[in-house]
Design a protein around this motif. Structure first.
Motif, mmCIF file in Angstrom:
data_model
loop_
_atom_site.group_PDB
_atom_site.id
_atom_site.type_symbol
_atom_site.label_atom_id
_atom_site.label_comp_id
_atom_site.label_asym_id
_atom_site.label_seq_id
_atom_site.Cartn_x
_atom_site.Cartn_y
_atom_site.Cartn_z
ATOM 1 N N ARG A 51 55.554 45.827 45.773
ATOM 2 C CA ARG A 51 55.499 46.709 45.022
ATOM 3 C C ARG A 51 54.923 45.716 43.723
ATOM 4 O O ARG A 51 54.212 44.161 43.834
ATOM 5 N N ASN A 52 54.662 46.635 41.961
ATOM 6 C CA ASN A 52 53.591 45.540 40.968
ATOM 7 C C ASN A 52 55.185 44.716 40.670
ATOM 8 O O ASN A 52 55.550 44.992 40.059
ATOM 9 N N GLN A 111 48.028 42.036 41.413
ATOM 10 C CA GLN A 111 46.636 41.885 41.723
ATOM 11 C C GLN A 111 46.368 41.627 42.646
ATOM 12 O O GLN A 111 45.616 40.840 43.262
ATOM 13 N N GLU A 157 44.557 52.462 45.208
ATOM 14 C CA GLU A 157 43.995 52.182 44.168
ATOM 15 C C GLU A 157 43.531 50.855 44.236
ATOM 16 O O GLU A 157 44.237 49.988 43.834
ATOM 17 N N ARG A 158 41.939 51.008 44.406
ATOM 18 C CA ARG A 158 41.540 49.365 44.095
ATOM 19 C C ARG A 158 41.655 48.369 45.213
ATOM 20 O O ARG A 158 42.364 47.417 45.221
ATOM 21 N N THR A 165 45.651 47.184 41.894
ATOM 22 C CA THR A 165 46.416 47.999 41.186
ATOM 23 C C THR A 165 47.439 48.474 41.105
ATOM 24 O O THR A 165 48.572 48.504 40.324
ATOM 25 N N ARG A 166 47.537 49.353 42.895
ATOM 26 C CA ARG A 166 49.397 49.443 42.487
ATOM 27 C C ARG A 166 50.222 47.774 42.945
ATOM 28 O O ARG A 166 51.992 48.216 43.609
ATOM 29 N N ARG A 184 50.468 46.418 46.190
ATOM 30 C CA ARG A 184 51.086 46.879 47.201
ATOM 31 C C ARG A 184 50.220 46.405 48.415
ATOM 32 O O ARG A 184 48.998 46.392 48.034
#
Lengths: 334, 469
Positions: free
Chosen positions: A19-20, A29, A295-296, A314-315, A317
């Motif tokens: 997770r972020n 990132q 996401e990227r 971005t995510r 993960r």
């Protein structure tokens, strides 16, 4: 479990990991992943600089298992722009810093053992080293990105050979990024600025291009990384288009993965379930499809069991897929 | 070769319609011609800034979320590296008008989306821009239109639409504010996935008819069952609206006006100029591009050299451009994005919906020191490519030796050209003379004289005159 099936192969989505998070069981990132000899994974958090200079607190290398165990992290405040990871035969982890122009290496438990690299454009010098990959002889290929070339070193940093050059012609490169080596010793380079992946022999002879011809399926936009599975299928992280494009070994586009992590990872679930407001907020959402999409996506690695691990910057993960071989599509209308 | 006046005029145009230009670029543009350069500015053909390059090296700047620093860094990077300077400057202009701040929005992803709207359609039709801004999630959240319900109207957006975005105080009633707000009920944001645990997911505009007040409204003398776009259509037809926008453009691009809230009691400093802009705006059907063309080609613009105090953004971006610092991805970028804020202009985070107070209010004892130090630190760095280029011009201007006076004049010319007050000029000259003659004959001389040029540029940066642009 989502599957993508084509030409006798199928790719099953397995799980998300992480997770972020700037610390603990998450990533900031994440831009690269590498498989350790014992099957655990190193995940590089690129992090951010922050105001007031290079803070580098959230730049780190995490070590985790496929079973969502966080073993620990290391390397904080040791990099400016960390970008590539590779593991040697003797289980040392190598990491490139494209701003510091060096390659650092670590023991399997995260002790920093040294670094090599000199800034410059002469033979053996580095300018923006990004992707790195070992061959079977433990030589390290370094994508020398701002010099638009690939350089081959011994793992101690002794120069062996290089190739490339700026441009878009065959064998030329434009700010290349990721790299991998297949079981035959051929080298695949994500030729970022040229929207293609080039395959070279181990001494730099151009062999094949992936994604170079628009309109033929499998078009690429600024690919960041590449990996090859045990059967020779090639996985390109199509960073600009937010997908992973899969080709056969001849360069024919087979399928694409767009991300399927609509279920939370174990660590993400812990965070969500600890906050009733977040749980309620998710209930209000009509369509959770975007939750699963890449996401990227940036980095990719494939383990010995042909599990494909993709980092999403971005995510924060990883998404994991498993390839099922000799798959026979059911011949009836389900 | 363009003459001195052409150079001065082109420098002026590029400072106002962009963030300044190097002398090489100014000479090239002056050679090309003034009017043609204006056309190029309002019809840019150069590609936009390559955001992929930014995101590759600074992934956080693509999706900064609630953190202001990487969002500010994203925009600063674009301002410094753009080859479409007026488009970027106009985005800053609209950010002044539609001031939306991260302090409340807590979402730089959508603030950057708003800036992109300004880039995309900021030179187009003002009515269309208002509609897009009314639907922009950052604006909706900023001015509480997501709390504006059929049975419980919230007047925040409705009021600011009239007061700060189109008409100005004194040109509507409290009843108009209420009716306007009712017309925008149901204009809201769709439910999005929360930021935990994977970062931000995008907001989207959502119109909810079940929450819209469909009853009759009376607004600025018009009666009907108005929805939001009908309100905007009525607003943009008001004479006060065209005057308001014309005055905003004059204030931002030509010469400092009083602060916006005073506009209903203080006349424009040049009513004729504002009227010229207003007429063009109306006759073109509310298009911004023709107004920009009229303005930049007008005598009142050409005669407005150094009539404006540079905004902090102009100080920072102009200096980075002049010196060639931060040209491309750089680990210092995120820190640099905060520099305008240290001088009183935190981009993407204005102090309120009224935006920034401009002109002399940019200057106070703290911000002045920051401005001077920021510029002086860079122009005195003789390793920066732009400073090297200035030094080379100075060195080649007068043979292998030059007088202190020539040094001062050359530096003033290449920093502007700036016309310095006599007293200040004497001070600069006195400093230059105190360090003896200047020679460029040997390598050692060149290095010593280079440092003296850097010192002189830093001194110029500290003058009163340099604060104007």
């Amino acid at each position: 479990m989502e599957t993508t099936t084509v030409a006798g192969r199928t790719w099953n989505f397995v799980k998300a990991i992480g997770r972020n998070a700037a610390a603990g069981n998450g990533f900031t990132q994440p831009t690269a992943v590498a498989i350790a000899r014992d099957g655990s994974m190193y995940v590089l958090s690129r992090g951010q600089e922050g105001a007031g200079g290079v803070v580098a607190q959230n730049k780190r290398i995490g070590k985790i298992t496929m079973d969502d165990e966080l073993i620990g992290d290391f390397g904080r405040q040791e990099f400016t722009w960390p970008v590539g990871l590779a593991v040697s035969k003797d289980d040392k982890l190598y990491c490139s810093d494209e701003y510091g122009n060096f390659i650092a290496w670590y023991s399997a438990d995260g002790e920093r053992l040294g670094q090599w690299g000199e800034a410059g454009s002469k033979e053996g010098e580095l300018s923006g080293p990004s992707g790195i990959a070992f061959d079977a002889d433990d030589n390290l290929y370094v994508v020398d990105s701002l010099n638009d070339r690939v350089q081959k070193f011994t793992k101690d940093g002794n120069f062996i050979t290089s190739w490339g050059g700026s441009g878009s012609g065959e064998g030329q490169l434009d700010r290349p990024w990721g790299v991998t080596v297949d079981k035959d010793g051929d080298v695949y380079v994500a030729d970022w600025g040229n929207d293609r992946v080039q395959k070279f022999s181990g001494d730099g002879k151009p062999l094949l291009t992936f994604g170079g011809e628009p309109g033929q399926g499998g078009d690429l936009k600024r690919p960041s990384d590449v990996a090859v599975d045990s059967e020779g299928d090639v996985y390109v992280v199509d960073w600009g288009n937010k997908k992973v494009q899969i080709y056969d070994s001849e360069g024919n586009a087979l399928a694409a993965l767009y991300g399927d992590a609509t279920e939370f990872s174990k660590w993400a679930k812990e965070v969500v379930e600890s906050n009733p407001d977040v749980v309620k907020a998710y209930r209000r959402v009509k369509d959770r499809t975007p939750l699963g999409l890449f996401e990227r996506p940036v980095g990719i690695a494939i383990d010995d069991e042909d599990r494909i691990i993709i980092t999403e910057s971005t995510r924060g993960r990883l998404q994991v897929y498993a390839k099922e071989k000799n798959y026979l599509e059911p011949q009836f209308n389900l | 070769m363009p003459n001195k006046e052409d150079i001065a005029l082109m420098s002026h145009l590029m400072r106002r319609a962009g963030f300044g230009a190097t002398r090489d670029e100014v000479e090239r543009l002056a050679e090309q011609g003034y009017e043609e350069t204006v056309e190029q500015l309002i019809n840019p053909t150069a590609p936009p800034v390559d955001e992929f390059l930014l995101w590759r090296y600074h992934p956080i700047t693509e999706v900064p979320g609630g953190a202001a620093d990487p969002g500010q860094a994203n925009w600063l990077y674009q301002m410094v590296n753009t080859e479409r300077p007026l488009e970027e400057k106009l985005a800053l202009f609209w950010h002044h008008v539609f001031a939306t701040g991260n302090a409340k929005v807590d979402n730089c992803n959508h603030l950057l989306e708003q800036i992109q709207i300004f880039r995309d359609i900021g030179m187009g039709n003002y009515r269309n821009l208002l509609v897009e801004i009314a639907k922009n999630p950052a604006m909706i959240f900023w001015l509480d239109n997501n709390e504006n319900h059929r049975n419980a109207p919230n007047e925040n957006w409705g009021r600011e639409l009239l007061e700060l975005f189109s008409l100005g105080v004194g040109n509507y009633t409290e009843k108009d504010v209420f009716e306007c707000s009712r017309a925008f009920t149901g204009w809201t944001i769709g439910a999005k996935m929360p930021r935990f645990p994977y970062g931000r997911f995008p907001w989207t505009f959502e119109y909810r008819p079940e929450d819209h007040d469909f009853t009759e409204k009376t607004f600025l003398g018009h009666t009907g069952n108005f929805n939001g776009e009908d309100i905007i259509d009525i607003v943009v037809q008001q004479p006060a609206c065209s005057k308001f926008i014309a005055r905003h453009l004059y204030n931002f691009f030509v010469a400092d006006e009083p602060q916006v809230p005073a506009w209903n009691i203080e006349e424009p400093r040049d009513p004729e100029a504002v009227e010229t802009l207003r007429e063009t705006f109306v006759s073109s059907g509310l298009e911004i591009k023709p107004v920009l063309r009229t303005m930049f080609n007008s005598d009142f613009f050409k005669e407005s050299t150094y009539q404006k105090v540079k905004s902090p953004v102009e100080v920072v971006v102009g200096t980075l451009g002049l010196t060639g610092d931060l040209a491309g991805p750089d680990p210092r970028l995120e820190g640099m994005g905060k520099e305008p804020g240290y001088m009183g202009q935190a981009i993407l985070d204005p102090p309120s919906v009224e935006g920034w107070h401009t002109g002399k209010e940019w200057i106070n004892s703290g911000s002045l020191v920051k401005r001077v130090n920021f510029v002086a630190d860079r122009v005195s760095n003789t390793e920066l490519p732009g400073v090297k280029s200035i030094i080379k011009r100075v060195a080649e201007s007068n043979g292998s030796a030059m007088t202190a006076e020539a040094l001062v004049d050359q530096c003033l010319d290449l920093m502007g050209p700036i016309e310095m007050g006599e007293h200040t000029r004497r001070e600069l000259l006195s400093h230059a003379e105190s360090e003896g003659s200047i020679s460029w004959a040997t390598e050692e001389d060149y290095a010593r004289s280079s440092r003296r040029v850097g010192d002189m540029l830093a001194l110029i940066a500290a003058t009163r005159e340099y604060q104007f642009g």
